[in-house]
Design an enzyme around this catalytic site. Structure first.
Site, short mmCIF file in Angstrom:
data_model
loop_
_atom_site.label_atom_id
_atom_site.label_comp_id
_atom_site.label_asym_id
_atom_site.label_seq_id
_atom_site.Cartn_x
_atom_site.Cartn_y
_atom_site.Cartn_z
N LYS A 40 0.84 -1.21 0.00
CA LYS A 40 0.00 0.00 0.00
C LYS A 40 0.87 1.25 0.00
O LYS A 40 2.09 1.17 0.29
CB LYS A 40 -0.91 -0.01 1.22
CG LYS A 40 -0.17 0.05 2.56
CD LYS A 40 -1.09 -0.22 3.74
CE LYS A 40 -0.32 -0.20 5.05
NZ LYS A 40 -1.14 -0.65 6.18
N ARG A 136 -10.80 0.49 14.86
CA ARG A 136 -10.77 1.20 13.58
C ARG A 136 -11.94 0.75 12.73
O ARG A 136 -12.93 1.45 12.63
CB ARG A 136 -9.42 0.95 12.91
CG ARG A 136 -9.11 1.82 11.73
CD ARG A 136 -7.65 1.79 11.34
NE ARG A 136 -7.16 0.47 10.95
CZ ARG A 136 -5.91 0.22 10.57
NH1 ARG A 136 -5.03 1.19 10.52
NH2 ARG A 136 -5.52 -1.00 10.23
N HIS A 166 -6.55 -6.98 13.14
CA HIS A 166 -5.29 -6.21 13.14
C HIS A 166 -4.93 -5.84 14.57
O HIS A 166 -5.80 -5.42 15.34
CB HIS A 166 -5.48 -4.95 12.28
CG HIS A 166 -4.20 -4.24 11.96
ND1 HIS A 166 -3.14 -4.86 11.33
CD2 HIS A 166 -3.81 -2.96 12.16
CE1 HIS A 166 -2.16 -3.98 11.17
NE2 HIS A 166 -2.54 -2.82 11.67
N ARG A 222 0.68 -10.80 7.15
CA ARG A 222 0.65 -9.57 6.34
C ARG A 222 1.95 -8.83 6.62
O ARG A 222 2.11 -8.21 7.65
CB ARG A 222 -0.57 -8.72 6.71
CG ARG A 222 -1.89 -9.45 6.52
CD ARG A 222 -3.09 -8.53 6.71
NE ARG A 222 -3.13 -7.87 7.98
CZ ARG A 222 -3.70 -8.36 9.08
NH1 ARG A 222 -4.30 -9.54 9.05
NH2 ARG A 222 -3.68 -7.68 10.21
N TYR A 268 15.00 32.16 4.76
CA TYR A 268 13.78 32.84 5.23
C TYR A 268 13.77 33.02 6.74
O TYR A 268 14.17 32.11 7.48
CB TYR A 268 12.54 32.00 4.89
CG TYR A 268 12.19 31.94 3.42
CD1 TYR A 268 11.82 33.09 2.73
CD2 TYR A 268 12.21 30.73 2.75
CE1 TYR A 268 11.47 33.02 1.39
CE2 TYR A 268 11.86 30.64 1.41
CZ TYR A 268 11.50 31.79 0.73
OH TYR A 268 11.15 31.72 -0.59
N CYS A 314 13.53 25.51 2.43
CA CYS A 314 12.63 26.17 1.48
C CYS A 314 11.81 25.12 0.74
O CYS A 314 11.95 23.93 0.99
CB CYS A 314 13.43 26.99 0.47
SG CYS A 314 14.67 28.08 1.22
N MET A 315 10.97 25.58 -0.19
CA MET A 315 10.11 24.64 -0.92
C MET A 315 10.93 23.66 -1.76
O MET A 315 10.62 22.47 -1.81
CB MET A 315 9.11 25.40 -1.80
CG MET A 315 8.07 24.50 -2.43
SD MET A 315 6.90 25.35 -3.48
CE MET A 315 5.84 26.15 -2.30
N ASP A 316 11.99 24.18 -2.42
CA ASP A 316 12.74 23.34 -3.38
C ASP A 316 14.22 23.22 -3.05
O ASP A 316 14.94 22.51 -3.76
CB ASP A 316 12.63 23.94 -4.78
CG ASP A 316 11.24 24.45 -5.07
OD1 ASP A 316 10.33 23.62 -5.14
OD2 ASP A 316 11.06 25.69 -5.17
C1 LIG Z 1 -0.47 -1.74 6.79
C2 LIG Z 1 -1.10 -2.94 7.30
C3 LIG Z 1 -0.32 -4.08 7.58
C4 LIG Z 1 1.20 -4.08 7.54
O1 LIG Z 1 1.69 -3.67 8.79
P1 LIG Z 1 3.27 -3.59 9.07
O2 LIG Z 1 3.36 -3.13 10.48
O3 LIG Z 1 3.80 -2.59 8.11
O4 LIG Z 1 3.80 -4.96 8.85
C5 LIG Z 1 -0.97 -5.23 7.95
N1 LIG Z 1 -2.33 -5.28 8.04
C6 LIG Z 1 -3.11 -4.21 7.79
C7 LIG Z 1 -4.58 -4.33 7.92
C8 LIG Z 1 -2.51 -3.00 7.42
O5 LIG Z 1 -3.28 -1.94 7.17
#
Ligand SMILES: *Cc1c(COP(=O)(O)O)cnc(C)c1O
Length: 374
Positions: A40, A136, A166, A222, A268, A314-316
């Protein structure tokens, strides 16, 4: 913006490190445990397509993203692997997901009712999300699970193939909330499995949980931040159970250098005054690249030496104080190693008061990602 790369500011992503990290994790898992590689947010800022391809080559079984758009990007790049979408997808987009063989995360019976109104032309796979304490998204109660199944059973072409939760504190060895969440999940999983019509892919472990308990993972893990070579926390690093290799570095080069007189002002707001006659160099990177203004006072590497970022970013562009004259074009390393000295993502995160996850994500797509494969 043109995709051609003329800039001398760039991130380098070492795909060999990602390959190594996937294999290092796989070696610790049971043979039958599957790996879902999490790509992601453009692969945590590393580049989703490149990371996904590397992870699959290294033995990952599935991919996961947060958004439908991110899943589509992978398909459009020719990636054929199964893709799980973690985030909310509007019911009107269920057909797009089905056509592309994406697995969606679902936790509302209302979502199913909405999808039921328009018959899908292809089967849609879904994973049920259970909220065991993260607070969540997800189903929290047995009754919710039962009604979810009541609705699901009346829908053709939508198939429950997995269930997951999670953890909120898997990276903190002192918190027993991790154990509580595991227990709650076990209890709710019982009701889910009793009503499921096929064998489900059950998964709970993020990087931290996978490293802590590689043998206690249900069917899949995951694997996110650790795949990129970053430890989820100091506690997890201190287990010393896995050797991760960092994949990300960030470089620029000196585009201007001058010797200023004592008391000269830099940038700045006149927040920096030269304490002496000083060499000041300019680097073409700024907050529009995601290099936060809050990094004023931090340092970068020139010739293996730490040089302070002076004056407002700065920005750049930004200015650094260097110890001597260096020619235009001299390499500056903002993240990574030079001559045995390193600036780790973790140090940048600590300076900013945030976590390592955020650093590669905050660097914008104005910074081209270059790939290294050795
Ligand atoms: C981002 C995410 C993960 C990965 O978590 P890490 O700590 O980066 O391994 C696993 N499960 C869900 C639902 C996530 O959103």
């Amino acid at each position: 913006m043109s995709l051609r790369q003329h800039r001398n500011t760039y991130a380098e992503v070492n795909l060999q490190a990602i390959y190594h990290n996937v294999q290092a994790m796989k070696r610790q898992l049971k043979k039958e445990t599957k790996m879902i590689a999490v790509v992601k947010a453009n692969g945590y800022g590393h580049g989703a397509v490149q990371v996904a391809k590397t992870a699959l080559q290294a033995g990952a079984d599935y991919l996961a993203v947060a958004l439908l758009e991110e899943a589509l990007e992978l398909r459009e790049a020719g990636i054929d692997a199964p893709i799980l979408v973690f985030g909310y997808v509007h019911p009107k987009d269920a057909q797009v997901a089905a056509s592309n063989r994406f697995t969606l995360t679902v936790y509302h019976k209302e979502w199913l009712e909405e999808v039921k109104k328009n018959l899908l032309t292809e089967p849609l796979h879904i994973h049920m999300k259970i909220d065991t304490g993260m607070g969540r998204v997800g189903l929290r109660l047995e009754e919710e699970i039962q009604t979810f199944f009541d609705v699901l059973e009346g829908i053709e072409n939508v198939f429950l193939t997995g269930v997951y939760t999670h953890f909120a504190t898997a990276d903190d060895m002192k918190m027993n909330m991790f154990e509580q969440q595991k227990e709650t999940f076990e209890q709710l999983l019982y009701y889910v499995q009793k009503r499921a019509t096929e064998r489900l892919c059950v998964h709970t472990s993020n990087s931290a949980a996978s490293i802590r308990e590689p043998h206690d993972t249900y069917q899949a893990i995951r694997f996110g931040v650790a795949m990129y070579g970053l430890y989820p926390s100091e506690d997890i690093y201190n287990l010393h159970s896995i050797q991760l290799r960092r994949a990300f570095s960030l470089h620029s080069e000196i585009i201007h250098i001058k010797k200023v007189k004592k008391d000269s002002i830099i940038s700045y707001g006149a927040t920096y005054t030269a304490r002496d006659d000083e060499w000041i160099a300019t680097l073409p990177i700024g907050y529009a690249d995601g290099w936060s203004r809050s990094l004023q006072g931090f340092h970068v590497l020139i010739d293996g030496k730490k040089c302070e970022i002076v004056g407002r970013i700065c920005m750049d562009q930004m200015m650094i104080k260097v110890d001597q004259y260096y020619p235009i074009g001299t390499k500056a390393t903002l993240i990574g190693e030079q001559k045995g000295t390193e600036i780790a993502i973790d140090e940048v995160a600590e300076y900013l008061g945030t976590i390592n996850y955020e650093i590669p994500c905050m660097l914008t797509n104005r910074i081209p990602r270059r790939y290294k494969n050795r």
